[in-house]
Design an enzyme around this catalytic site. Structure first.
Site, PDB file in Angstrom:
ATOM      1  N   GLY A 140       1.007  -1.182   0.362  1.00 17.32           N
ATOM      2  CA  GLY A 140       0.112   0.116  -0.105  1.00 17.32           C
ATOM      3  C   GLY A 140       1.027   1.325   0.066  1.00 17.32           C
ATOM      4  O   GLY A 140       2.050   0.765  -0.109  1.00 17.32           O
ATOM      5  N   LEU A 141      -0.222   1.906  -0.284  1.00 17.97           N
ATOM      6  CA  LEU A 141       1.255   3.257   0.058  1.00 17.97           C
ATOM      7  C   LEU A 141       1.414   4.129   1.133  1.00 17.97           C
ATOM      8  O   LEU A 141       0.967   3.201   1.528  1.00 17.97           O
ATOM      9  CB  LEU A 141       0.157   4.824  -0.419  1.00 17.97           C
ATOM     10  CG  LEU A 141      -0.508   4.342  -1.936  1.00 17.97           C
ATOM     11  CD1 LEU A 141      -2.242   6.187  -2.107  1.00 17.97           C
ATOM     12  CD2 LEU A 141       0.483   4.780  -3.056  1.00 17.97           C
ATOM     13  N   SER A 142       2.927   4.744   0.789  1.00 13.84           N
ATOM     14  CA  SER A 142       3.058   5.564   2.182  1.00 13.84           C
ATOM     15  C   SER A 142       2.083   6.351   3.013  1.00 13.84           C
ATOM     16  O   SER A 142       1.234   6.869   2.428  1.00 13.84           O
ATOM     17  CB  SER A 142       4.337   6.665   1.968  1.00 13.84           C
ATOM     18  OG  SER A 142       5.046   7.159   3.048  1.00 13.84           O
ATOM     19  N   GLY A 143       2.394   6.070   4.447  1.00 13.78           N
ATOM     20  CA  GLY A 143       0.577   7.065   4.898  1.00 13.78           C
ATOM     21  C   GLY A 143      -0.666   5.983   5.227  1.00 13.78           C
ATOM     22  O   GLY A 143      -1.201   6.482   5.752  1.00 13.78           O
ATOM     23  N   GLY A 163      -0.826   2.666   6.538  1.00 15.38           N
ATOM     24  CA  GLY A 163      -0.623   2.243   7.658  1.00 15.38           C
ATOM     25  C   GLY A 163      -0.621   0.662   7.734  1.00 15.38           C
ATOM     26  O   GLY A 163      -1.151  -0.623   8.653  1.00 15.38           O
ATOM     27  N   SER A 215       2.653  -0.351   8.103  1.00 13.05           N
ATOM     28  CA  SER A 215       3.276  -1.237   9.571  1.00 13.05           C
ATOM     29  C   SER A 215       2.351  -0.848  10.653  1.00 13.05           C
ATOM     30  O   SER A 215       2.560  -2.230  11.559  1.00 13.05           O
ATOM     31  CB  SER A 215       4.285  -0.125   9.554  1.00 13.05           C
ATOM     32  OG  SER A 215       4.938   0.147   8.725  1.00 13.05           O
ATOM     33  N   SER A 222       6.111  -2.029  -1.679  1.00 20.04           N
ATOM     34  CA  SER A 222       6.227  -2.865  -2.504  1.00 20.04           C
ATOM     35  C   SER A 222       4.902  -2.445  -3.970  1.00 20.04           C
ATOM     36  O   SER A 222       3.915  -3.175  -4.420  1.00 20.04           O
ATOM     37  CB  SER A 222       5.941  -4.015  -2.305  1.00 20.04           C
ATOM     38  OG  SER A 222       4.137  -4.220  -1.258  1.00 20.04           O
TER      39      SER A 222
END
Ligand code: ADX
Length: 206
Positions: A38-41, A43, A45, A112
């Site tokens: 998924g995109l940065s930010g 969620g 992690s 990814s």
């Protein structure tokens, strides 16, 4: 990196004496790879850590491999060009596969962005071992959150090839699971992943 064939490098494959089935029986659990994308930010992690925490509470061994952390060590030599992202994902894929083979639930949290790289990681796993989890949060929402202030920098032209802004993100074509993290709180998203693992027999039902 272009490597010559294993034979040319005088390598032979050593079969393990202890089999995977035997390792799993000893561990009382089945290994697999939970691949968050998924995109940065979006969620990734947060949800990945929520899943690890829930599995730990059930006595299931799991291990989170996280983008920002792995890039400090194993992949400290890699940047964000398409070639480097490909190599980043290839190495993580190999590591996750080894974890899964060692009966651990490997949980990876990397953007990814390219479908072909995720497909490559899927292809090196045993059938059923690779679970692609699409952490789907619209770009506008990720940009609103901007927890690391990176979207602001990317918009200002200070970060080249930033995913979603100046580099592509391929939404998974056929993910095993999709989490709408703009509509769910992280706890709910983590619960859905654990429910999936239960329903598909990866972990025992409570
Ligand atoms: S991936 O594309 O190769 O999978 P990875 O998940 O390892 O990326 O790293 C993404 C993290 O690196 C982001 O969350 C962000 O903190 C940081 N980052 C730095 N530069 C970029 C960039 N150009 N595009 C995306 N993320 C970046």
């Amino acid at each position: 990196v272009k490597l010559s064939s294993a034979t040319d490098r005088n390598l032979t494959w050593h079969a393990h004496t202890v089999t995977r089935d035997e390792r799993e029986r000893l561990a009382h659990q089945r290994g697999c790879t939970l691949w968050f994308t998924g995109l940065s930010g979006s969620g990734k992690s947060t949800v990945a850590n929520g899943v690890e925490d829930r599995l730990w509470q059930r006595g299931v061994r799991a291990y989170v491999l996280d983008g920002d952390n792995v890039r400090h060590g194993l992949n400290a030599d890699l940047g964000f060009s398409p070639e480097d992202r490909k190599e980043n994902i290839r190495r993580i894929g190999e590591v996750a596969k080894l974890f899964a083979d060692a009966s651990v639930v490997a949980i990876t949290a990397f953007i990814s962005p390219y479908q072909e790289d995720r497909d490559q990681v899927r292809s090196i796993h045993r059938k059923g071992d690779f679970i692609e989890v699409y952490v789907n949060c619209p770009l506008e929402e990720c940009e609103n959150r901007d927890p690391k202030g990176l979207y602001k920098k990317a918009r200002a032209g200070q970060i080249p090839e930033f995913t979603g802004i100046s580099d592509r993100y391929d939404a998974p074509a056929q993910p095993e699971l999709e989490l709408r993290t703009d509509l769910l709180v992280p706890e709910e998203a983590a619960d859905q992943v654990v429910a999936y693992l239960e329903e598909h027999g990866y972990i025992p039902k409570l």
